[in-house]
Design a protein around this motif. Sequence first.
Motif, mmCIF file in Angstrom:
data_model
loop_
_atom_site.group_PDB
_atom_site.id
_atom_site.type_symbol
_atom_site.label_atom_id
_atom_site.label_comp_id
_atom_site.label_asym_id
_atom_site.label_seq_id
_atom_site.Cartn_x
_atom_site.Cartn_y
_atom_site.Cartn_z
ATOM 1 N N SER A 89 -22.069 2.798 -25.128
ATOM 2 C CA SER A 89 -21.334 2.773 -26.396
ATOM 3 C C SER A 89 -20.013 3.498 -26.245
ATOM 4 O O SER A 89 -19.202 3.538 -27.168
ATOM 5 C CB SER A 89 -22.166 3.432 -27.507
ATOM 6 N N THR A 91 -16.362 3.886 -24.449
ATOM 7 C CA THR A 91 -15.371 3.067 -23.769
ATOM 8 C C THR A 91 -14.189 3.895 -23.269
ATOM 9 O O THR A 91 -13.166 3.349 -22.889
ATOM 10 C CB THR A 91 -14.836 1.967 -24.716
ATOM 11 N N THR A 109 -20.423 -3.031 -23.354
ATOM 12 C CA THR A 109 -20.465 -2.045 -24.432
ATOM 13 C C THR A 109 -21.504 -2.431 -25.482
ATOM 14 O O THR A 109 -21.732 -3.607 -25.758
ATOM 15 C CB THR A 109 -19.091 -1.903 -25.110
#
Length: 313
Positions: A89, A91, A109
């Motif tokens: 989750s 980035t 993601t």
Amino acid sequence: MPMAHRILSVDDSDIAQEYIRAALSDIGYEDVVSFLSSNEALEALSAGTARADLILLDVMMPEIDGVELCARIRALTDWADTPIIMLTSRTDMDTLQHAFMAGANDYVTKPFNRVELQARMRSCLRLKSEMDRRRASAGRRGGGDGAAIAELAEVLGNKAGYQAALLAIPPAAHHRLGQIVLRINGLSETADHPSGDLPTIYRSVAGLLGAVPVPARALFCHWEGDLFCLAMPDSTEQDMRTTAQGFIDAVAGASLSIREGWTRLPLSLSAVLLPPGGRTPGEVLVRGIQMAERLVGDTEARIHVVHDAVGAR
């Protein structure tokens, strides 16, 4: 039709594991082995009691996080080149670059798009199969390190392929490999062109760069977004400068086709050169991408040189 590949998933959340199983089933992967503990997964892989064709790792886990687990898996001879995709989750660039440096082939993601996950898994599995075949062929011909690198060149084209190829380069050849990271200058969603045109611009620039002559054993890929990478075995810094300038010249003043028709965009490239040195290809790549990310404000074509991936000029 269910696919024969076995997928190993490591995530400390029961809910996440159920979702992963359902998602994999929907895209045709029924043979899934799940671990809620990174320690248990590592023990099974080390002992040889687990088998998998591809590994999915959550990044945020107790005991051993996904990045560290990836690095430990890569240290196991039998798992050195098994495709690993990180599920995250997060980035932020630092996390992702550490994952790649640890040996991850790609990342998706959360919450992930199933079509995207399927595409990346298929790409990794196809590349692994092709590299196995080519290495076996090179072995039968008695080819050395250079031959093994050359055999991988045709497999590339995307980030997963490039990363997989770097992982497959024999350690004895690491010090002979230089890399170039290219970044398109001046592109952002706040620029004067619609943000929806960015994918078209990326594809157009990729086509321009793909037409530039490179050494026979060079490995080229569109990494992602506005970044492109090239690995050059047995090349001098001057060879790399010449190649980088060829890429820069190919983009300079190009007319790109976007939705409104043929439009002259003020595009240019910056190049980060990482000549051959003593670090692993993954470490060098991370430094190159980090350097390229810091060039976000560049508007003119420039070549930056990073010696041994520790300093730039």
